[in-house]
Design a protein around this motif. Structure first.
Motif, PDB file in Angstrom:
ATOM      1  N   PHE A   5      -9.281   1.844  -0.258  1.00  0.00           N
ATOM      2  CA  PHE A   5      -8.312   0.894  -0.713  1.00  0.00           C
ATOM      3  C   PHE A   5      -6.824   0.627   0.073  1.00  0.00           C
ATOM      4  O   PHE A   5      -6.423  -0.428   0.169  1.00  0.00           O
ATOM      5  CB  PHE A   5      -7.689   1.806  -2.125  1.00  0.00           C
ATOM      6  N   GLY A   6      -6.850   1.520   0.931  1.00  0.00           N
ATOM      7  CA  GLY A   6      -5.712   1.513   1.818  1.00  0.00           C
ATOM      8  C   GLY A   6      -6.200   0.183   3.005  1.00  0.00           C
ATOM      9  O   GLY A   6      -5.281  -0.712   3.146  1.00  0.00           O
ATOM     10  N   TYR A   7      -7.245   0.147   3.638  1.00  0.00           N
ATOM     11  CA  TYR A   7      -7.733  -0.893   4.432  1.00  0.00           C
ATOM     12  C   TYR A   7      -7.751  -2.330   3.568  1.00  0.00           C
ATOM     13  O   TYR A   7      -7.410  -3.269   4.021  1.00  0.00           O
ATOM     14  CB  TYR A   7      -9.216  -0.570   4.879  1.00  0.00           C
ATOM     15  N   ILE A  48       1.020  -4.475   2.723  1.00  0.00           N
ATOM     16  CA  ILE A  48       0.642  -3.612   3.837  1.00  0.00           C
ATOM     17  C   ILE A  48       1.176  -2.159   3.938  1.00  0.00           C
ATOM     18  O   ILE A  48       0.844  -1.167   4.235  1.00  0.00           O
ATOM     19  CB  ILE A  48       1.183  -4.409   5.222  1.00  0.00           C
ATOM     20  N   ILE A  49       2.688  -2.200   3.392  1.00  0.00           N
ATOM     21  CA  ILE A  49       3.336  -0.986   3.270  1.00  0.00           C
ATOM     22  C   ILE A  49       2.611  -0.108   2.196  1.00  0.00           C
ATOM     23  O   ILE A  49       2.575   1.053   2.338  1.00  0.00           O
ATOM     24  CB  ILE A  49       4.866  -1.246   2.775  1.00  0.00           C
ATOM     25  N   LEU A  54      -0.762   4.531   1.172  1.00  0.00           N
ATOM     26  CA  LEU A  54      -2.360   5.253   0.529  1.00  0.00           C
ATOM     27  C   LEU A  54      -3.013   5.948   2.009  1.00  0.00           C
ATOM     28  O   LEU A  54      -3.512   7.004   1.607  1.00  0.00           O
ATOM     29  CB  LEU A  54      -3.225   4.204   0.162  1.00  0.00           C
ATOM     30  N   LYS A  55      -2.750   5.426   3.136  1.00  0.00           N
ATOM     31  CA  LYS A  55      -3.523   6.171   4.293  1.00  0.00           C
ATOM     32  C   LYS A  55      -2.673   7.176   4.907  1.00  0.00           C
ATOM     33  O   LYS A  55      -3.246   8.233   5.293  1.00  0.00           O
ATOM     34  CB  LYS A  55      -3.641   5.098   5.472  1.00  0.00           C
ATOM     35  N   ILE A  56      -1.317   7.259   4.890  1.00  0.00           N
ATOM     36  CA  ILE A  56      -0.593   8.204   5.409  1.00  0.00           C
ATOM     37  C   ILE A  56       0.615   8.657   4.167  1.00  0.00           C
ATOM     38  O   ILE A  56       1.775   8.469   4.267  1.00  0.00           O
ATOM     39  CB  ILE A  56       0.262   7.974   6.592  1.00  0.00           C
ATOM     40  N   LEU A  63       8.288   5.152   3.773  1.00  0.00           N
ATOM     41  CA  LEU A  63       7.326   4.164   3.019  1.00  0.00           C
ATOM     42  C   LEU A  63       8.146   3.393   1.842  1.00  0.00           C
ATOM     43  O   LEU A  63       8.303   2.223   1.527  1.00  0.00           O
ATOM     44  CB  LEU A  63       6.090   4.295   3.166  1.00  0.00           C
ATOM     45  N   ILE A  64       8.489   4.212   0.848  1.00  0.00           N
ATOM     46  CA  ILE A  64       9.203   3.818  -0.267  1.00  0.00           C
ATOM     47  C   ILE A  64      10.593   3.262   0.353  1.00  0.00           C
ATOM     48  O   ILE A  64      10.653   2.164  -0.567  1.00  0.00           O
ATOM     49  CB  ILE A  64       9.359   5.109  -1.132  1.00  0.00           C
ATOM     50  N   LEU A  65      11.161   3.608   1.073  1.00  0.00           N
ATOM     51  CA  LEU A  65      12.442   3.279   1.665  1.00  0.00           C
ATOM     52  C   LEU A  65      12.421   1.558   2.097  1.00  0.00           C
ATOM     53  O   LEU A  65      13.320   0.641   1.866  1.00  0.00           O
ATOM     54  CB  LEU A  65      13.478   3.958   2.527  1.00  0.00           C
TER      55      LEU A  65
END
Length: 92
Positions: A5-7, A48-49, A54-56, A63-65
């Protein structure tokens, strides 16, 4: 499964980035071109974010910021562009 799902989110974001550049080649007004580019760029960057989230997941605060900053920045920039284009002929 989460990596998959991240990809997908990252690929969708790249698709939106490239999709937003195609209206630049058309013969429509400059404001239409800027609007379509900024919407596609915002959706692509947010996708992308989310894919990176999802990946890290250990980097979720950063990432939320980034998501919040991206949403606020692009909204404010859209209003500034609209204001500048509406007052173009007013040199009082």
């Amino acid at each position: 499964m989460i990596d998959f799902f991240g990809y997908i989110c990252i690929s969708l974001g790249l698709f939106f980035w490239f999709w937003g550049t195609f209206p630049l080649l058309g013969k429509r007004s400059l404001l239409f071109k800027l609007h379509s580019l900024s919407v596609a760029d915002t959706l692509g960057s947010m996708s992308i974010i989310i894919g990176l989230l999802l990946k890290i997941p250990s980097e979720w605060p950063l990432l939320i910021l980034a998501l919040i900053s991206l949403a606020i920045w692009n909204t404010v920039l859209g209003y500034v562009l609209a204001y500048c284009s509406s007052s173009e002929g007013n040199y009082e």
